[in-house]
Write an enzyme that holds these catalytic residues in place. Structure first.
Site, PDB file in Angstrom:
ATOM      1  N   GLY A 230       0.784  -1.231   0.000  1.00 52.19           N
ATOM      2  CA  GLY A 230       0.000   0.000   0.000  1.00 52.19           C
ATOM      3  C   GLY A 230       0.814   1.278   0.000  1.00 52.19           C
ATOM      4  O   GLY A 230       0.248   2.370   0.079  1.00 52.19           O
ATOM      5  N   GLY A 274       3.665  -3.820  -3.731  1.00 52.64           N
ATOM      6  CA  GLY A 274       3.688  -4.084  -5.161  1.00 52.64           C
ATOM      7  C   GLY A 274       3.956  -2.773  -5.886  1.00 52.64           C
ATOM      8  O   GLY A 274       4.999  -2.552  -6.488  1.00 52.64           O
ATOM      9  N   CYS A 341     -15.887  -0.622 -26.421  1.00 53.74           N
ATOM     10  CA  CYS A 341     -17.234  -0.050 -26.476  1.00 53.74           C
ATOM     11  C   CYS A 341     -17.765   0.210 -25.080  1.00 53.74           C
ATOM     12  O   CYS A 341     -18.768  -0.378 -24.649  1.00 53.74           O
ATOM     13  CB  CYS A 341     -18.165  -0.970 -27.260  1.00 53.74           C
ATOM     14  SG  CYS A 341     -17.662  -1.085 -28.977  1.00 53.74           S
TER      15      CYS A 341
HETATM   16  C1  LIG Z   1      -2.627  -5.914  -3.400  1.00 51.92           C
HETATM   17  C2  LIG Z   1      -1.965  -6.387  -2.184  1.00 51.92           C
HETATM   18  C3  LIG Z   1      -0.686  -5.962  -1.851  1.00 51.92           C
HETATM   19  C4  LIG Z   1       0.089  -4.952  -2.673  1.00 51.92           C
HETATM   20  O1  LIG Z   1      -0.507  -3.713  -2.703  1.00 51.92           O
HETATM   21  P1  LIG Z   1       0.274  -2.443  -3.309  1.00 51.92           P
HETATM   22  O2  LIG Z   1      -0.713  -1.352  -3.213  1.00 51.92           O
HETATM   23  O3  LIG Z   1       0.602  -2.799  -4.715  1.00 51.92           O
HETATM   24  O4  LIG Z   1       1.484  -2.223  -2.490  1.00 51.92           O
HETATM   25  C5  LIG Z   1      -0.094  -6.492  -0.737  1.00 51.92           C
HETATM   26  N1  LIG Z   1      -0.735  -7.385   0.037  1.00 51.92           N
HETATM   27  C6  LIG Z   1      -1.959  -7.818  -0.239  1.00 51.92           C
HETATM   28  C7  LIG Z   1      -2.606  -8.806   0.655  1.00 51.92           C
HETATM   29  C8  LIG Z   1      -2.632  -7.337  -1.352  1.00 51.92           C
HETATM   30  O5  LIG Z   1      -3.868  -7.759  -1.626  1.00 51.92           O
END
Ligand SMILES: *Cc1c(COP(=O)(O)O)cnc(C)c1O
Length: 421
Positions: A230, A274, A341
């Site tokens: 996050g 991520g 579309c």
């Molecule tokens: C999506 C997700 C992440 C990664 O989130 P980012 O916003 O890309 O850092 C990490 N842990 C879990 C459990 C997720 O679902």
């Protein structure tokens, strides 16, 4: 007009397009490695620190391998993601398996790979025990409910489907201890694309506090705290990056105040980001297919929301560079669209850009996470190729583009001949 930089020139990208036609996502290996090292360094005060790259953000074995070489593990949440980790050589406790509503097969493979299993619900303890047996290390996902503010993408924690309540945590660890589980972890993930460093200090504080209370009450020892992913990135050129040092300093402060002071050190700190890891280092490269002038000006690209869904899904901003026109005045206003579309198939609405022409090369920034990965086939749209820009300037195709044949492959045309009224 603030701009964002690119790891290639117009000449370079034209050369690449000669070999690999648009659209494609291009990832910058050098920048990914540099960022990974800086991220790891920021937390080097914590001996067991590890980032588990959330592979759903950009599920490609080359990117996973690069990050594994930099010392990262993989955060998986499905069978296919587990298999990808396995095939990339990421196994055992380098996999964090953070799933929810989890099917048997997924648990079986996670257990077989000796991944760290992070349970989403108290009922999954019995479910896991029955289908795969309990592992010796277990982690639970905590949902702080009203204790913590959510944000736009993830919503309010108390409305979210994820995680255990506080009471369930105490109950769950007790059950697992009685069943012979020896090592424990705790996890939460309540933010998405958060740029405020303090948010993560507060998250860590909540988890450290829980570790202190639960260890004391149940006499168990925690191995790690996983503060989730996050961590945000500046999609807009005028936004600032998160202050990683301040984030780390804040977490360290809480670690000393709660973990060290209560004699609970060492405790490993884990993250599962991520977006922060690859987001800014991916680019969707596309071309202007048509210019349309009706009640508004539209620039239609040869890509669409099947290649990048975030603007349509969340109204998210993605910066756009028009190759070779960076210095031209941005005095024309366009909706930059795809060909799906669906009227929300727009990469940008009312965006000020230089005057566009058919054939212009358009680069959409920050597509290295939750970009290609969210792609889909609605309306018969095909997913693009993914390319890796190596440190030596060479390009490797790390995923080919889908073809119409791929799209049709699951359909049963043969059965049609004998399909009568
Ligand atoms: C999506 C997700 C992440 C990664 O989130 P980012 O916003 O890309 O850092 C990490 N842990 C879990 C459990 C997720 O679902």
């Amino acid at each position: 007009m603030p701009q964002k930089s690119l790891p290639f020139t117009k000449e370079q990208i034209e050369k690449i397009i000669k070999q690999y036609p648009t659209p494609f996502h291009l990832y910058d290996e050098k920048a990914i490695r540099e960022n990974a090292r800086a991220f790891k360094n920021a937390f080097n005060w914590n001996e067991g620190f590890k980032e588990f790259y959330a592979i759903k953000a950009a599920p490609n074995p080359y990117l996973m391998k690069i990050l594994h070489q930099e010392g990262f593990g993989a955060d998986c949440s499905s069978l296919a993601e587990l298999i990808m980790a396995q095939k990339t050589g990421v196994t055992d406790e380098e996999i964090m398996f953070s799933s929810n509503d989890t099917p048997v097969e997924d648990f079986l493979l996670a257990k077989k790979l000796k991944a760290i299993i992070n349970l989403d619900d108290i009922s999954h303890i019995a479910y896991l025990e029955k289908c795969a047996g309990l592992p010796s290390l277990i982690c639970f996902r905590y949902n702080p409910g009203k204790l913590k503010k959510g944000n736009h993408i993830i919503g309010h924690p108390e409305e979210a489907k994820y995680g255990f309540t506080r009471e369930q945590l105490f109950e769950g660890y007790k059950i697992c201890k009685e069943k012979g589980v020896k090592r424990f972890g705790i996890h939460t993930m309540v933010a998405s694309n958060e740029l405020d460093a303090y948010y993560f200090e507060e998250t860590a504080e909540i988890l450290f506090q829980l570790v202190a209370e639960i260890s004391q009450k149940l006499k168990i020892k925690f191995d790690f705290v996983n503060i989730g992913g996050g961590v945000g990135i500046p999609y807009r050129p005028e936004q600032k990056r998160i202050d990683l040092k301040a984030m780390s300093r804040g977490i360290k402060k809480q670690y000393e105040k709660i973990i060290v002071a209560n004699g609970l050190a060492p405790l490993k700190l884990f993250t599962e980001c991520g977006r922060y890891i690859t987001g800014p280092y991916g680019y969707l490269v596309s071309r202007v297919l048509h210019i349309k002038d009706t009640y508004k000006k539209f620039a239609g690209l040869d890509s669409c929301m099947a290649n990048l869904m975030r603007p349509a899904l969340y109204g998210a901003y993605h910066h756009i560079t028009v190759m070779g026109k960076e210095k031209k005045p941005h005095t024309f206003v366009y909706d930059v669209t795809g060909s799906l579309c669906e009227n929300n198939d727009k990469f940008a609405i009312d965006r000020k850009l230089p005057k566009l022409e058919q054939g212009d090369i358009i680069v959409i920034h920050d597509t290295g996470a939750h970009g290609f990965a969210m792609g889909f086939n609605y309306n018969g749209k095909l997913r693009s190729a993914e390319l890796l820009l190596r440190e030596n300037g060479k390009v490797v195709q790390i995923r080919r583009a889908e073809t119409v044949k791929d799209y049709l492959a699951t359909l049963n045309f043969n059965g049609l001949t004998s399909f009568k009224v």
